[in-house]
Design a protein around this motif. Sequence first.
Motif, PDB file in Angstrom:
ATOM      1  N   TYR A  81      12.314  79.354  66.662  1.00 45.55           N
ATOM      2  CA  TYR A  81      12.185  79.159  68.102  1.00 45.55           C
ATOM      3  C   TYR A  81      11.506  77.816  68.409  1.00 45.55           C
ATOM      4  O   TYR A  81      10.279  77.702  68.305  1.00 45.55           O
ATOM      5  CB  TYR A  81      11.333  80.270  68.721  1.00 45.55           C
ATOM      6  N   PRO A  82      12.265  76.800  68.812  1.00 43.06           N
ATOM      7  CA  PRO A  82      11.607  75.590  69.308  1.00 43.06           C
ATOM      8  C   PRO A  82      10.733  75.879  70.527  1.00 43.06           C
ATOM      9  O   PRO A  82       9.752  75.183  70.762  1.00 43.06           O
ATOM     10  CB  PRO A  82      12.781  74.675  69.684  1.00 43.06           C
ATOM     11  N   PHE A  83      11.096  76.928  71.272  1.00 41.55           N
ATOM     12  CA  PHE A  83      10.305  77.321  72.439  1.00 41.55           C
ATOM     13  C   PHE A  83      10.354  78.832  72.591  1.00 41.55           C
ATOM     14  O   PHE A  83      11.419  79.448  72.558  1.00 41.55           O
ATOM     15  CB  PHE A  83      10.844  76.661  73.707  1.00 41.55           C
ATOM     16  N   THR A 143      16.965  77.715  67.616  1.00 38.54           N
ATOM     17  CA  THR A 143      17.319  76.393  67.110  1.00 38.54           C
ATOM     18  C   THR A 143      18.780  76.041  67.372  1.00 38.54           C
ATOM     19  O   THR A 143      19.117  74.865  67.509  1.00 38.54           O
ATOM     20  CB  THR A 143      17.059  76.312  65.596  1.00 38.54           C
ATOM     21  N   ILE A 190      19.493  72.079  69.024  1.00 35.36           N
ATOM     22  CA  ILE A 190      18.302  71.501  69.627  1.00 35.36           C
ATOM     23  C   ILE A 190      17.244  71.157  68.580  1.00 35.36           C
ATOM     24  O   ILE A 190      16.093  70.951  68.894  1.00 35.36           O
ATOM     25  CB  ILE A 190      17.708  72.431  70.705  1.00 35.36           C
ATOM     26  N   TRP A 204       5.486  75.884  70.942  1.00 36.99           N
ATOM     27  CA  TRP A 204       6.341  74.731  71.205  1.00 36.99           C
ATOM     28  C   TRP A 204       6.538  73.904  69.938  1.00 36.99           C
ATOM     29  O   TRP A 204       5.580  73.441  69.340  1.00 36.99           O
ATOM     30  CB  TRP A 204       5.707  73.869  72.304  1.00 36.99           C
ATOM     31  N   GLN A 205       7.797  73.794  69.499  1.00 34.42           N
ATOM     32  CA  GLN A 205       8.197  72.905  68.416  1.00 34.42           C
ATOM     33  C   GLN A 205       7.407  73.113  67.124  1.00 34.42           C
ATOM     34  O   GLN A 205       7.121  72.153  66.404  1.00 34.42           O
ATOM     35  CB  GLN A 205       8.070  71.438  68.871  1.00 34.42           C
ATOM     36  N   LYS A 235      13.030  67.320  73.180  1.00 35.65           N
ATOM     37  CA  LYS A 235      11.771  67.747  72.566  1.00 35.65           C
ATOM     38  C   LYS A 235      10.565  67.151  73.289  1.00 35.65           C
ATOM     39  O   LYS A 235       9.590  66.722  72.674  1.00 35.65           O
ATOM     40  CB  LYS A 235      11.745  67.373  71.078  1.00 35.65           C
ATOM     41  N   GLY A 264      18.728  73.165  79.169  1.00 33.90           N
ATOM     42  CA  GLY A 264      17.476  73.097  78.423  1.00 33.90           C
ATOM     43  C   GLY A 264      16.263  72.610  79.174  1.00 33.90           C
ATOM     44  O   GLY A 264      15.241  72.310  78.558  1.00 33.90           O
ATOM     45  N   HIS A 273      11.933  69.632  78.324  1.00 28.22           N
ATOM     46  CA  HIS A 273      13.364  69.557  78.048  1.00 28.22           C
ATOM     47  C   HIS A 273      13.524  69.744  76.546  1.00 28.22           C
ATOM     48  O   HIS A 273      13.085  68.901  75.755  1.00 28.22           O
ATOM     49  CB  HIS A 273      13.940  68.218  78.499  1.00 28.22           C
ATOM     50  N   VAL A 274      14.138  70.860  76.157  1.00 29.33           N
ATOM     51  CA  VAL A 274      14.182  71.178  74.729  1.00 29.33           C
ATOM     52  C   VAL A 274      15.090  70.230  73.958  1.00 29.33           C
ATOM     53  O   VAL A 274      14.870  69.992  72.765  1.00 29.33           O
ATOM     54  CB  VAL A 274      14.596  72.642  74.477  1.00 29.33           C
ATOM     55  N   CYS A 285      14.620  78.128  84.115  1.00 28.67           N
ATOM     56  CA  CYS A 285      15.270  77.444  83.002  1.00 28.67           C
ATOM     57  C   CYS A 285      16.682  77.078  83.436  1.00 28.67           C
ATOM     58  O   CYS A 285      17.287  77.790  84.235  1.00 28.67           O
ATOM     59  CB  CYS A 285      15.294  78.361  81.777  1.00 28.67           C
TER      60      CYS A 285
END
Length: 271
Positions: free
Chosen positions: A14-16, A239, A270, A8-9, A121, A60, A117-118, A56
């Motif tokens: 990949y933010p997620f 991203t 994102i 995660w972040q 963040k 997001g 929630h992407v 999902c």
Amino acid sequence: MCIAVFVWQSHPLYPFLLFLNRDEYHNRATEPLRWWEDGETVGGRDLAGGGTWLGCTRHGRIAFLTNFKETSSFPDAKSRGDLPLRYLQSRKSPTEFAEEIQEEVSMYNGFNLVVAHVLSKSMVYITNRPRHGDKDKLVTQVSPGIHVLSNDSLDSPWPKYLRLREGFKRLLSNNEGGEFPVKAMVEEVMTDTVKDQEPELPHVFTPETEYQISSIFVDLLIPAGRFGTRSISALSIKTHGEVCFYERHLEQGDSWKEHTEHFVIPNRSIV
């Protein structure tokens, strides 16, 4: 028992990124990965309880769930799978949703729930079985990094937790921030059947049951029927908003089927 690993972040692409094994009785009615009737939400459905273990939305929202390992349960408890469903269909932030359900968590058997929630963040971990019974720890903000969620508190260092985390980290490091090898993760790590020896077991259930469910991929026959990993899911969000939701699920007759849904979170990056 269900297990998930996610970053995660803290990844440049990949933010997620999540991998999740759903363990359940093979005869429990289940609908595989698909778009739901609202046209906004994608995921599998538990047809017995009506909820989901992972979903999902196009905008997001993410939610996933595992049960908490315990020896007793309440037969009249509310369905835990309804919790991720409610978040996905709400307009509340992860923190607002966590606040909304705090007064009702005692109505459920033990659960671990992650909602995120992407775009904002924001990610929170919610449980009704906090460590040491600390009621102030029902909700925790999830920090950036790699996390593993099984059937105890988030990041509890069970041996199979450590195997899953190390396998995931190895593939992340081998690809140095580039495209993650989803199929390799599924075939090499999420299907791992290595089991723990007796001294390493959590000793919640009988030693034989604990041994059989101590692997990342579970398959055993018990008096109530065949139980084990029914599906392996991979959910990635890049991203620029590209989402890939992959599922390998077990159909009747012991055949495995793969399905993938792709879409893009609209109108904005994102990061």
